[in-house]
Write a protein that holds these residues in place. Structure first.
Motif: not given
Length: 221
Positions: A1-4, A19-21, A33-36, A65-75
């Motif tokens: 599942m992916r949350l954007v 969401a990461a917490r 659960l991928q968070i982007a 911060v995003l890398n530390a909580i495993d949130v994928v950044y999409v530019q």
């Protein structure tokens, strides 16, 4: 599942953190659960404080911060959202387009200042709506020191007596004195179509706000 999550402002950042917490509390892995987070830049702009001096310093990097909580950044910037296929069409910094699928979507893109079609406003008006706008205003204020104190050089008109207008207006005297010298006599006018400033604050705070503004700026009755 992916949350954007679209947007890297306060709402988008806190949505990603929350969401990461929750994912961690529930024992769900980042693979399940991928968070982007989608944004043009991985940077938080402290927008509520852009009326202050040195607005270029009012940013904070988010990538670590995003890398530390495993949130994928999409530019990129979201151009269209197809709710039937659950996809987002993104435009990258190089004007390339790509599709990003999602299962759940949070739109946290914030707001944008409405600029009425008033002659001369686009050429001579300033705002603190975005970082670029605030930097342009700061540059303009510093440029006033090179002009003679004539033709209303030390006068600032703030359109709007809401929260942002009050903050900008009450900050202006100190900003102008810092640039023009302590002997400068800045005049700040709040133009508000209602009979009182801060009309949405309610009856109790309004008198206090008016007193504070009266002590900080000049305005007509």
């Amino acid at each position: 599942m992916r949350l954007v999550i679209i947007g890297a402002g306060f709402a988008g950042m806190y949505a990603a953190l929350s969401a990461a917490r929750l994912r961690d509390i529930q024992g769900v892995s980042p693979e399940e659960l991928q968070i982007a987070l989608v944004a043009p830049q991985p940077t938080l702009v402290v927008r509520p404080r852009l009326y202050e001096p040195k607005p270029e310093t009012l940013t904070a990097p988010l990538l670590d911060v995003l890398n530390a909580i495993d949130v994928v950044y999409v530019q990129g910037s979201a151009e269209t959202i197809d709710t039937k296929s659950r996809t987002i069409q993104l435009v990258t910094a190089k004007d390339a387009r790509k599709t990003l699928p999602y299962d759940r979507l949070v739109v946290a893109t914030g707001s944008r200042l409405f600029r009425p079609n008033i002659p001369g406003l686009a050429e001579r008006g300033f705002s603190v709506d975005s970082l670029d706008d605030a930097v342009a205003l700061d540059k303009h204020l510093h440029g006033l020191a090179k002009r003679p104190p004539l033709n209303g050089r030390d006068t600032v008109v703030v359109a709007g007596g809401g929260f942002t207008g009050i903050e900008a207006a009450t900050e202006m005297p100190a900003r102008l004195r810092a640039i023009l010298g302590q002997h400068a006599k800045p005049r700040v006018i709040i133009a508000e179509r209602n009979s009182a400033i801060a009309p949405t604050m309610g009856e109790v705070p309004v008198p206090s706000s008016r007193t504070h503004c009266a002590n900080s700026v000049w305005r007509p009755d």
